[in-house]
Design an enzyme around this catalytic site. Sequence first.
Site, PDB file in Angstrom:
ATOM      1  N   ARG A  51       7.754  -7.328  -1.949  1.00 18.38           N
ATOM      2  CA  ARG A  51       7.223  -6.791  -0.694  1.00 18.38           C
ATOM      3  C   ARG A  51       5.705  -6.647  -0.686  1.00 18.38           C
ATOM      4  O   ARG A  51       5.042  -7.068   0.264  1.00 18.38           O
ATOM      5  CB  ARG A  51       7.819  -5.394  -0.402  1.00 18.38           C
ATOM      6  N   THR A  52       5.169  -6.009  -1.713  1.00 21.79           N
ATOM      7  CA  THR A  52       3.750  -5.661  -1.640  1.00 21.79           C
ATOM      8  C   THR A  52       2.892  -6.933  -1.621  1.00 21.79           C
ATOM      9  O   THR A  52       2.007  -7.095  -0.777  1.00 21.79           O
ATOM     10  CB  THR A  52       3.363  -4.757  -2.822  1.00 21.79           C
ATOM     11  N   LYS A  80      -5.108 -14.583 -22.177  1.00 19.23           N
ATOM     12  CA  LYS A  80      -6.002 -14.975 -23.285  1.00 19.23           C
ATOM     13  C   LYS A  80      -6.845 -13.797 -23.744  1.00 19.23           C
ATOM     14  O   LYS A  80      -7.745 -13.937 -24.555  1.00 19.23           O
ATOM     15  CB  LYS A  80      -6.936 -16.101 -22.819  1.00 19.23           C
ATOM     16  N   ARG A 101      -2.055  -5.232  -8.495  1.00 20.99           N
ATOM     17  CA  ARG A 101      -0.975  -4.439  -9.110  1.00 20.99           C
ATOM     18  C   ARG A 101      -1.061  -4.637 -10.615  1.00 20.99           C
ATOM     19  O   ARG A 101      -1.270  -5.755 -11.095  1.00 20.99           O
ATOM     20  CB  ARG A 101       0.399  -4.883  -8.614  1.00 20.99           C
ATOM     21  N   HIS A 129       0.759   4.377  -5.514  1.00 17.14           N
ATOM     22  CA  HIS A 129       1.050   3.166  -4.727  1.00 17.14           C
ATOM     23  C   HIS A 129       0.636   3.492  -3.289  1.00 17.14           C
ATOM     24  O   HIS A 129       1.470   3.670  -2.410  1.00 17.14           O
ATOM     25  CB  HIS A 129       2.545   2.851  -4.828  1.00 17.14           C
TER      26      HIS A 129
HETATM   27  N1   CP Z   1       7.980  -1.303  -2.546  1.00 15.62           N
HETATM   28  C1   CP Z   1       7.445  -2.158  -3.408  1.00 15.62           C
HETATM   29  O1   CP Z   1       6.395  -1.913  -4.001  1.00 15.62           O
HETATM   30  O2   CP Z   1       8.154  -3.332  -3.565  1.00 15.62           O
HETATM   31  P1   CP Z   1       7.727  -4.524  -4.503  1.00 15.62           P
HETATM   32  O3   CP Z   1       7.783  -4.039  -5.930  1.00 15.62           O
HETATM   33  O4   CP Z   1       8.704  -5.629  -4.211  1.00 15.62           O
HETATM   34  O5   CP Z   1       6.316  -4.915  -4.144  1.00 15.62           O
END
Ligand code: CP
Length: 306
Positions: A51-52, A80, A101, A129
């Site tokens: 999703r993100t 590396k 991320r 998040h």
């Molecule tokens: N909600 C969320 O962060 O989903 P993903 O891990 O799929 O990005």
Amino acid sequence: MNSLIDIMQLTTEEIDSLIDTANDIIAKPEKYAQACRGKKLATLFFEPSTRTRLSFEAAMYELGGNVLGFSEAQSSSASKGESVSDTARTVSCYADIIAMRHPKEGAPLVASMRATVPVINAGDGGHNHPTQTLADLLTIQREKGRLSGMTVGLCGDLKFGRTVHSLIAAMSRYQDVRFVLISPEELTVPDYVKTEILEPKGIDYQEVRDLEAALPELDILYMTRVQRERFFNEADYVRLKDTYILTPDKLDGAKQDLCIMHPLPRVNEISVAVDDDPRACYFKQVLNGKYIRMSLILKLLEVHVS
Ligand code: CP
């Protein structure tokens, strides 16, 4: 603000403004279709995501911009030994904004200190998040018409669930919000959430074990997955993973206007039979995630659409 690392960097006025813009994008998408023409978003994902990452990419495409990046650390020079700082500095040469991320808490903050373009934390370890929280807030505002005056139940892995920590922090700034924290003993919220967020503000909260007993008083039920990737011990994960499974029969005593949320991915926490219940909002949350990320990209790139 030119990077977003923690939801608490945003005032409630800024959050309200991001939500207003997202609602305007939903109502008039054509107005924004070329807003980021010529701009590039880099998605640097050192940890898996559906999703993100894809919603950030869809967001930039729908703003008329372009996207580059990687979806696993192994396909980048991190494999590396390149540092997060050098990666951020390098990618700043190619992109106008970065969404990152990383499994290590604080990595996007480190990146933001070396990057020369805005950095968005797209999830760092069990920590934060913020863009999921913005998606959650947009969903609550659209479903309930407000962000104040409600009882929010958070259920599942409240220890490692970074979305839970960010959502509590954000919602605790709105009036008359109380929390029911539903988890096994081993997965309660970290102490800092209670001692640094809830208690100093005098916010009403309860820690309970029984989901069904808590359900009738809730306006929002925020289910979460037990975070297997954060456990040190597989046996503990197996023992705890199915503690809470929401099924249609359990919803009998819930409010008719309950909003059932989940940041997804789900494993077993919500039966697929619940998906057809009009109170199920988790796929709306997914879609709202794209719109609020469009709104955030516009803000951080200081693009004004009239
Ligand atoms: N909600 C969320 O962060 O989903 P993903 O891990 O799929 O990005």
